[in-house]
Design a protein around this motif. Structure first.
Motif, PDB file in Angstrom:
ATOM      1  N   UNK A 165     -18.444  66.661  72.764  1.00  0.00           N
ATOM      2  CA  UNK A 165     -19.331  65.581  72.926  1.00  0.00           C
ATOM      3  C   UNK A 165     -18.831  64.007  73.146  1.00  0.00           C
ATOM      4  N   UNK A 166     -17.872  63.661  72.192  1.00  0.00           N
ATOM      5  CA  UNK A 166     -17.177  62.459  72.030  1.00  0.00           C
ATOM      6  C   UNK A 166     -16.504  62.214  73.026  1.00  0.00           C
ATOM      7  N   UNK A 167     -15.775  63.153  73.524  1.00  0.00           N
ATOM      8  CA  UNK A 167     -14.838  62.965  74.699  1.00  0.00           C
ATOM      9  C   UNK A 167     -15.848  62.827  76.104  1.00  0.00           C
ATOM     10  N   UNK A 168     -16.807  63.524  76.219  1.00  0.00           N
ATOM     11  CA  UNK A 168     -17.553  63.577  77.313  1.00  0.00           C
ATOM     12  C   UNK A 168     -18.029  62.077  77.391  1.00  0.00           C
ATOM     13  N   UNK A 169     -18.634  61.548  76.494  1.00  0.00           N
ATOM     14  CA  UNK A 169     -19.215  60.083  76.521  1.00  0.00           C
ATOM     15  C   UNK A 169     -17.992  59.140  76.511  1.00  0.00           C
ATOM     16  N   UNK A 172     -15.574  58.378  80.904  1.00  0.00           N
ATOM     17  CA  UNK A 172     -15.994  57.594  81.931  1.00  0.00           C
ATOM     18  C   UNK A 172     -17.066  58.446  83.084  1.00  0.00           C
ATOM     19  N   UNK A 173     -17.623  59.444  82.180  1.00  0.00           N
ATOM     20  CA  UNK A 173     -18.411  60.161  82.825  1.00  0.00           C
ATOM     21  C   UNK A 173     -20.014  59.509  82.686  1.00  0.00           C
ATOM     22  N   UNK A 174     -19.965  58.231  82.249  1.00  0.00           N
ATOM     23  CA  UNK A 174     -21.429  57.838  81.789  1.00  0.00           C
ATOM     24  C   UNK A 174     -22.442  57.809  82.837  1.00  0.00           C
ATOM     25  N   UNK A 175     -21.966  57.554  84.005  1.00  0.00           N
ATOM     26  CA  UNK A 175     -22.920  57.673  85.337  1.00  0.00           C
ATOM     27  C   UNK A 175     -23.441  59.137  85.518  1.00  0.00           C
ATOM     28  N   UNK A 192     -25.001  68.326  70.408  1.00  0.00           N
ATOM     29  CA  UNK A 192     -23.837  67.661  70.701  1.00  0.00           C
ATOM     30  C   UNK A 192     -22.811  68.347  69.450  1.00  0.00           C
ATOM     31  N   UNK A 193     -21.622  68.715  70.041  1.00  0.00           N
ATOM     32  CA  UNK A 193     -20.542  69.470  69.104  1.00  0.00           C
ATOM     33  C   UNK A 193     -19.395  68.748  69.389  1.00  0.00           C
ATOM     34  N   UNK A 194     -18.753  68.397  68.218  1.00  0.00           N
ATOM     35  CA  UNK A 194     -17.162  68.037  68.394  1.00  0.00           C
ATOM     36  C   UNK A 194     -16.601  68.363  66.896  1.00  0.00           C
ATOM     37  N   UNK A 195     -15.416  68.264  66.659  1.00  0.00           N
ATOM     38  CA  UNK A 195     -14.584  67.834  65.545  1.00  0.00           C
ATOM     39  C   UNK A 195     -14.664  66.751  65.260  1.00  0.00           C
ATOM     40  N   UNK A 196     -14.686  65.785  66.198  1.00  0.00           N
ATOM     41  CA  UNK A 196     -14.469  64.281  66.108  1.00  0.00           C
ATOM     42  C   UNK A 196     -15.892  63.588  66.483  1.00  0.00           C
ATOM     43  N   UNK A 197     -16.808  63.358  65.708  1.00  0.00           N
ATOM     44  CA  UNK A 197     -17.953  62.684  65.792  1.00  0.00           C
ATOM     45  C   UNK A 197     -17.996  61.526  65.033  1.00  0.00           C
ATOM     46  N   UNK A 202     -23.541  55.391  68.049  1.00  0.00           N
ATOM     47  CA  UNK A 202     -24.524  54.566  68.811  1.00  0.00           C
ATOM     48  C   UNK A 202     -24.201  55.141  70.230  1.00  0.00           C
ATOM     49  N   UNK A 203     -22.926  55.585  70.672  1.00  0.00           N
ATOM     50  CA  UNK A 203     -22.787  55.926  72.085  1.00  0.00           C
ATOM     51  C   UNK A 203     -23.706  57.160  72.262  1.00  0.00           C
ATOM     52  N   UNK A 204     -23.802  57.995  71.478  1.00  0.00           N
ATOM     53  CA  UNK A 204     -24.660  58.983  71.782  1.00  0.00           C
ATOM     54  C   UNK A 204     -26.333  58.744  71.936  1.00  0.00           C
ATOM     55  N   UNK A 205     -26.543  57.609  71.675  1.00  0.00           N
ATOM     56  CA  UNK A 205     -28.064  57.125  72.123  1.00  0.00           C
ATOM     57  C   UNK A 205     -28.124  57.537  73.543  1.00  0.00           C
ATOM     58  N   UNK A 206     -27.216  57.595  74.362  1.00  0.00           N
ATOM     59  CA  UNK A 206     -27.271  57.722  75.717  1.00  0.00           C
ATOM     60  C   UNK A 206     -27.396  59.151  75.940  1.00  0.00           C
TER      61      UNK A 206
END
Ligand code: UDP
Ligand code: MG
Length: 417
Positions: A165-169, A172-175, A192-197, A202-206
């Motif tokens: 998830x962190x990478x997806x956000x 530049x995939x925001x749009x 949302x899953x990742x090894x690095x959350x 805050x970014x994930x509010x999106x």
């Protein structure tokens, strides 16, 4: 059923999770009897229907932690038109791997799945969404293209997963992600899953999470328990020499060699065969067919084999028998370092990471040493003739002819020399 103790002291098997018979049969076929810790904690929580953000280190079974509740929720193919689940992943290879895992765990159901990723022809993907799949696994870019060109709707999506998830956000995939979120059901469950959350979500509010639970088993810097980390400091001009020495003398079995750029990959895949080091190279600009064929060749290879890659391969790929990771230079940040290292020492196996660094990369080493969950030891083999160069911090330089190194972990280079 045989029960073994988990690290938290509880004895659990998949039996205790109240899973449907088709899932239990699939698990039995896979010979998985005991859920990993993240599976044990995430599966029941997800099955309550809540949104979940889950962070657990690389190689600990996060994929099944979101796929088992998915099967449990969707159960069987729905005659009603509309895909009910969408899984987003940052790369094509990872999407394909998730599809393969889904096929395994959903083997005894009639659920239908479709892969929507770049690099494959549109025709086939148009046809596959026309079969009313229950689950779509997609990279965001291609998914949006397909949605823009068809009447296909995501309105029925009730189970939405962001893997890595962190990478997806960040990518530049925001749009695209905003558009996906507008297109899915407002009543959906989001995971949302990742090894690095990151600590701050805050970014994930999106992601439009609703009353979510945060399940954090590990910090962002957590390396696999059974990874031995070697840091080899050398002169810039000797980096290639150190690399070839490591490849020729120290590594055995499958090795993933990470490079900073596609040009470095191209350079090394020409150079290494001249030294009789068999290798294949994969990077983003290759066409998808070549990427898949090369990855398959590496998966099936036996003995010593090397896959030279860019960070394209750092996230999510699960090749269980990768014994070594080599960082030819430090990645751009510690997070990428964690993901690169996580391609080895997966699912309880052990592995070794060799990071070949020059003076310009020493500050990265400082960052890692500061944040790592274990002590950075700079232990020099006892033989006095090996001590030659030391810098002001006391790190030894690695001389390809002799072997000086700094390390984290417990094995010693002196075992090899
Ligand atoms: N795996 C396992 N036991 C399980 C579930 C999975 O050994 O109960 C294996 C799985 O087959 C895979 C490995 O663990 O080879 C790592 O899984 P995954 O890619 O999901 O790890 P992640 O990095 O996403 O946490
Ligand atoms: Mg994963």
């Amino acid at each position: 059923m045989l029960l073994t103790k988990n690290s938290d002291g509880f004895e659990k098997s998949f039996d205790t999770l109240g899973l449907d018979e088709p899932i239990m049969r699939a698990l039995e076929r896979l010979k998985f009897t005991r859920p990993t810790e993240i599976q044990q904690k995430a599966i029941p929580l997800i099955m309550t229907g809540r949104d979940v953000v889950a962070c657990a280190k690389t190689g600990t079974g996060k994929t099944f932690a979101f796929l088992i509740p998915l099967i449990s929720r969707l159960k069987s193919h729905s005659g009603t038109v509309g895909t009910r689940s969408l899984i987003l992943a940052p790369t094509r290879e990872l999407s394909l791997q998730i599809l393969e895992a889904l096929k395994e765990i959903g083997r005894f159901t009639d659920l239908r799945y479709t892969l929507i990723v770049g690099g494959y022809d549109y025709e086939g993907q148009f046809e596959s969404i026309a079969t009313n799949p229950d689950v779509i696994i997609a990279t965001p870019g291609r998914l949006m293209e397909i949605l823009a060109q068809t009447q296909f709707s995501l309105k029925k999506v009730e189970y939405l997963v962001f893997d890595e998830a962190d990478l997806l956000f960040e990518m530049g995939f925001e749009e695209q992600i905003t558009n996906v979120l507008k297109a899915v059901s407002a009543q959906r469950q989001t995971l949302l899953f990742s090894a690095t959350i990151p600590q701050q979500l805050t970014d994930f509010a999106a992601a439009g999470l609703n009353d979510y639970r945060l399940l954090r088993l590990d910090t962002e810097y957590k390396m696999p328990d059974k990874a031995t980390l070697h840091f080899l400091l050398c002169r810039t001009s000797e980096k290639v020499a150190v690399l070839t020495l490591v490849l020729q003398r120290f590594v055995k079995g499958k090795t993933i060699l990470f490079c900073p750029t596609k040009q470095t990959v191209e350079y090394l895949i020409h150079l290494l065969p001249l030294l009789e080091i068999h290798c294949i190279g994969i990077y983003g600009q290759l066409d998808q067919k070549a990427r898949k064929e090369l990855l398959d060749e590496f998966k099936e290879s036996k003995g010593n084999s090397v896959m030279v890659v860019t960070d394209l391969a750092a996230r999510g790929l699960d090749l269980s028998d990768v014994r070594n990771v080599i960082n030819f230079g430090f990645p751009q940040n510690h997070k990428m370092f964690v993901h690169r290292c996580g391609r080895t020492a997966r699912a309880g196996l052990s592995g070794t990471v060799w990071s070949i660094l020059d003076i310009t990369e020493k500050s990265y080493l400082g960052d890692i040493a500061f944040n790592l969950d274990r002590e950075l030891v700079n232990k020099v083999p006892q033989t006095t003739d090996t001590v030659e160069a030391k810098d002001e911090l006391g790190y030894q330089y690695f001389d390809p002819m002799r072997a000086y190194y700094g390390r984290v972990g417990y094995s010693s280079l002196s075992e090899f020399v």
